[in-house]
Design an enzyme around this catalytic site. Structure first.
Site, short mmCIF file in Angstrom:
data_model
loop_
_atom_site.label_atom_id
_atom_site.label_comp_id
_atom_site.label_asym_id
_atom_site.label_seq_id
_atom_site.Cartn_x
_atom_site.Cartn_y
_atom_site.Cartn_z
N SER A 24 0.85 -1.20 0.00
CA SER A 24 0.00 0.00 0.00
C SER A 24 0.88 1.24 0.00
CB SER A 24 -0.91 0.01 1.23
OG SER A 24 -1.72 -1.15 1.27
N HIS A 72 -3.04 7.57 9.28
CA HIS A 72 -3.76 8.48 10.17
C HIS A 72 -2.77 9.08 11.17
CE1 HIS A 72 -7.80 7.43 8.81
NE2 HIS A 72 -7.38 6.19 8.75
N ALA A 92 10.90 -13.92 9.54
CA ALA A 92 9.46 -14.06 9.64
C ALA A 92 8.92 -13.31 10.85
CB ALA A 92 9.07 -15.53 9.72
N THR A 119 11.46 -1.04 11.09
CA THR A 119 11.18 0.39 11.26
C THR A 119 12.37 1.27 10.88
OG1 THR A 119 11.92 0.31 13.58
CG2 THR A 119 9.57 -0.09 13.14
N LYS A 120 13.55 0.65 10.66
CA LYS A 120 14.75 1.40 10.31
C LYS A 120 15.43 0.75 9.12
CE LYS A 120 15.64 3.01 15.05
NZ LYS A 120 16.63 3.05 16.16
#
Length: 240
Positions: free
Chosen positions: A97, A122, A165, A170-171
């Site tokens: 996405s 959001h 897995a 996030t980095k």
């Protein structure tokens, strides 16, 4: 079923029907698709939005229960892009996405149920306002994303790297690195000097690869009959 009971000619007919559905119904939904796409179930690949491009020899594996979804929804009135390279494997349940840009390099392997999104969609405090936190994602060549992993906004993953897995990335991940965990952290280094065989090797001689797969079908399905297949469908028995 433990065994494919179809006769060879029936499987070939079903493959032709699947390929026709792929080219007639699915591929026009993409802005661009390269040569020889392999789509296991075209009705379970869903494309929403524009600027979705796929390279040569893509392999999309999905089914009615585990759809593959490509979604572009530009933030602040702009356009969003999903760009996928050559020889890429995308497994059941994958969702990609983009609110800005997601780029996936050549020969990448994306396992089942992976979620890749370049936006939080959001805001943390104003949850009625979309696209508050958006940053592009880039996967280099020959990246392997493990089952149920999540790739978050702004992440860049270097060539040949592996995401374990269930990991949440996030980095940024350097090239030739294995990461795992939540949040994902490096656990191993891949030796860049060792010879690495990628999915590109499967298509070095695409005609020979197709011929070999056809010969395998002939061997595996030899002896099957149409009535035997019908019996297995309507009157299955132990061992089928």
């Amino acid at each position: 079923m433990r065994k494919d009971h179809r006769p060879y000619w029936l499987k070939r007919l079903q493959l032709r029907w699947r390929n026709w559905r792929t080219h007639y119904f699915l591929l026009p939904q993409f802005d661009a698709v390269g040569v020889d796409p392999e789509v296991m179930d075209p009705s379970s690949v869903h494309v929403f939005g524009s600027n979705v491009r796929v390279g040569n020899y893509p392999h999309l594996i999905s089914n009615a229960e585990k759809c593959i979804r490509f979604t572009t929804f530009g933030h602040k009135g702009g356009e969003a892009f999903i760009t996928i390279g050559d020889y890429v494997l995308i497994s059941p349940g994958v969702r990609i996405s983009a609110a800005q840009s997601i780029e996936i390099g050549d020969a990448c392997m994306i396992a089942a149920n992976v979620y890749i999104s370049d936006s939080d969609w959001h805001g943390l405090y104003n949850r009625t306002r979309p696209f508050r936190c958006t940053a592009p994602i880039r996967l280099g060549n020959n990246v392997w994303i493990g089952d149920s992993a999540t790739i978050c906004k702004g992440v860049s993953i270097g060539d040949n790297s592996v995401v374990g897995a269930g990991s949440v990335v996030t980095k940024d991940v350097p090239a030739n690195t294995v990461v795992a965990g939540n949040p994902a952290k490096p656990i191993k280094t891949i030796n860049p000097k060792r010879r690495m065989i990628t999915r590109e090797a499967l298509f070095a001689d695409a005609f020979r690869q197709a011929h070999n797969m056809d010969e395998l079908d002939k061997y595996m399905l030899q002896g099957n009959s149409f009535f035997g297949w019908l019996r297995s469908v309507f009157f299955p028995r132990r061992g089928d």
